[in-house]
Design a protein around this motif. Sequence first.
Motif, PDB file in Angstrom:
ATOM      1  N   GLY A   1      -0.661   6.951  13.221  1.00  0.00           N
ATOM      2  CA  GLY A   1       0.081   6.131  12.277  1.00  0.00           C
ATOM      3  C   GLY A   1       1.393   6.751  11.844  1.00  0.00           C
ATOM      4  O   GLY A   1       1.540   7.977  11.765  1.00  0.00           O
ATOM      5  N   LEU A   2       2.358   5.901  11.538  1.00  0.00           N
ATOM      6  CA  LEU A   2       3.716   6.339  11.245  1.00  0.00           C
ATOM      7  C   LEU A   2       3.882   6.762   9.790  1.00  0.00           C
ATOM      8  O   LEU A   2       3.610   5.978   8.869  1.00  0.00           O
ATOM      9  N   SER A   3       4.352   7.977   9.593  1.00  0.00           N
ATOM     10  CA  SER A   3       4.748   8.434   8.267  1.00  0.00           C
ATOM     11  C   SER A   3       5.995   7.658   7.845  1.00  0.00           C
ATOM     12  O   SER A   3       6.666   7.023   8.679  1.00  0.00           O
ATOM     13  N   LEU A  20       8.642   5.994  10.478  1.00  0.00           N
ATOM     14  CA  LEU A  20       8.924   4.559  10.439  1.00  0.00           C
ATOM     15  C   LEU A  20      10.426   4.321  10.262  1.00  0.00           C
ATOM     16  O   LEU A  20      11.002   3.457  10.930  1.00  0.00           O
ATOM     17  N   ARG A  21      11.056   5.083   9.387  1.00  0.00           N
ATOM     18  CA  ARG A  21      12.505   4.936   9.216  1.00  0.00           C
ATOM     19  C   ARG A  21      13.249   5.245  10.522  1.00  0.00           C
ATOM     20  O   ARG A  21      14.233   4.588  10.861  1.00  0.00           O
ATOM     21  N   ALA A  22      12.769   6.249  11.247  1.00  0.00           N
ATOM     22  CA  ALA A  22      13.397   6.594  12.523  1.00  0.00           C
ATOM     23  C   ALA A  22      13.190   5.495  13.562  1.00  0.00           C
ATOM     24  O   ALA A  22      14.023   5.330  14.477  1.00  0.00           O
ATOM     25  N   GLU A  40      10.750 -16.114  21.448  1.00  0.00           N
ATOM     26  CA  GLU A  40      12.015 -16.034  20.719  1.00  0.00           C
ATOM     27  C   GLU A  40      12.029 -14.817  19.805  1.00  0.00           C
ATOM     28  O   GLU A  40      13.101 -14.306  19.469  1.00  0.00           O
ATOM     29  N   TYR A  41      10.828 -14.373  19.409  1.00  0.00           N
ATOM     30  CA  TYR A  41      10.732 -13.194  18.543  1.00  0.00           C
ATOM     31  C   TYR A  41       9.371 -12.529  18.720  1.00  0.00           C
ATOM     32  O   TYR A  41       8.393 -13.142  19.150  1.00  0.00           O
ATOM     33  N   LEU A  42       9.363 -11.240  18.391  1.00  0.00           N
ATOM     34  CA  LEU A  42       8.150 -10.443  18.388  1.00  0.00           C
ATOM     35  C   LEU A  42       8.291  -9.423  17.270  1.00  0.00           C
ATOM     36  O   LEU A  42       9.353  -8.819  17.109  1.00  0.00           O
ATOM     37  N   ALA A  43       7.244  -9.229  16.481  1.00  0.00           N
ATOM     38  CA  ALA A  43       7.247  -8.176  15.468  1.00  0.00           C
ATOM     39  C   ALA A  43       6.572  -6.939  16.041  1.00  0.00           C
ATOM     40  O   ALA A  43       5.461  -7.025  16.580  1.00  0.00           O
ATOM     41  N   LEU A  44       7.243  -5.806  15.944  1.00  0.00           N
ATOM     42  CA  LEU A  44       6.687  -4.523  16.367  1.00  0.00           C
ATOM     43  C   LEU A  44       6.011  -3.923  15.145  1.00  0.00           C
ATOM     44  O   LEU A  44       6.672  -3.566  14.167  1.00  0.00           O
ATOM     45  N   THR A  45       4.676  -3.831  15.171  1.00  0.00           N
ATOM     46  CA  THR A  45       3.910  -3.469  13.975  1.00  0.00           C
ATOM     47  C   THR A  45       2.984  -2.292  14.258  1.00  0.00           C
ATOM     48  O   THR A  45       1.760  -2.445  14.325  1.00  0.00           O
ATOM     49  N   ASP A  46       3.557  -1.118  14.420  1.00  0.00           N
ATOM     50  CA  ASP A  46       2.736   0.069  14.636  1.00  0.00           C
ATOM     51  C   ASP A  46       2.003   0.443  13.351  1.00  0.00           C
ATOM     52  O   ASP A  46       2.330  -0.040  12.256  1.00  0.00           O
ATOM     53  N   HIS A  47       1.015   1.328  13.479  1.00  0.00           N
ATOM     54  CA  HIS A  47       0.104   1.619  12.375  1.00  0.00           C
ATOM     55  C   HIS A  47       0.739   2.498  11.299  1.00  0.00           C
ATOM     56  O   HIS A  47       1.775   3.130  11.505  1.00  0.00           O
ATOM     57  N   SER A  48       0.067   2.549  10.143  1.00  0.00           N
ATOM     58  CA  SER A  48       0.552   3.296   8.984  1.00  0.00           C
ATOM     59  C   SER A  48      -0.129   4.670   8.900  1.00  0.00           C
ATOM     60  O   SER A  48      -1.073   4.962   9.640  1.00  0.00           O
ATOM     61  N   PRO A  49       0.323   5.563   7.986  1.00  0.00           N
ATOM     62  CA  PRO A  49      -0.064   6.981   8.029  1.00  0.00           C
ATOM     63  C   PRO A  49      -1.554   7.288   7.989  1.00  0.00           C
ATOM     64  O   PRO A  49      -2.021   8.188   8.702  1.00  0.00           O
TER      65      PRO A  49
END
Length: 329
Positions: A137-139, A143-145, A121-130
């Motif tokens: 990792g996402l700056s 992440l905003r994009a 029913e749901y999945l969280a997309l949790t890519d890595h941080s900077p």
Amino acid sequence: MAPRDALLEIATLLERERASRYRSKAFRSAAAAIDGLDDAQLRSPALRSRPGIGDTSFTVITQALEGRVPDYLADLRARYAVEASSLRALLRGDLHSHSDWSDGLTPIEDMAAAAVALGHEYLALTDHSPRLRVANGLSPDRLRAQLPVVRACSTGSFTLLTGIEVDILEDGALDQEPELLGELDIVVASAHSKLRMERLPMTRRLVAAAADPNTDVLGHVTGRLVSGDRGTRPPSTFDPKPVFEACAAHGVAVEINSRPERQDPPDELVAIALEAGCVFSIDSDAHAPGQLSLIDHGAARAEHLGVPAERIVTTWSLSRLREWAARTR
């Protein structure tokens, strides 16, 4: 069975092991190569010379056209079979997954489609941080994009939640702008560096992360590896009682990481977290579509350890999950 379905199922099963990522990509490429071909084209000898079709994928296609399960697929089904648990049927989603925006193998849309196919029913997309540069990792700007891309993948019956697996820094702070973390649906906080810190500072680090108002899930808490192509790694050393008491006090879920090479937390720590009154999240930590099904392992393990279903947030409805995740924001 349909040849394309056979190729995609093979890719999915291979993705359950990180060591098989290149083989799985080859089968996905073969499936893409025959997409839209009619029966005559699939049976033509010219198919073998088509880009993306190798010897093994050609054999799979041929055997599927003969009206049987291809040998390679039958072998994989037997190899990766997991004994069903009653708890698995109660899971509604997954709060830890990755795409090719960081160190995953496929686009966000493919992860969402695989979750729908599993009945999530749901999945969280949790890519890595900077700070986790090795994982791309996402700056804050990246992440905003990503957020509108994630939100566009939701449908009437399925929701792709915005999220991040944010690094826990040495002092327990989270590796992303606090205001940006507050905009996300789910924040998984995990330690990926300095895992051999002394017991006391590591305890303080994890307690601080659990106390952060943006933290929803404490990910793979010991960081251990018990098998797999990356070798083994001992668990971090810390005092589990204050860490899990902090999780319970702040409503943070302790992740039961479903990856077979992790089996994190260890059994004895799950028992301590249960006694402390924690809630849990059974997550796949998937880096490819086929790895989403690894929650079979997490569910079987949680059931074996006596974790009550009502204390597992991934058995909750989306509305209840959202209420819990919004508790401190």
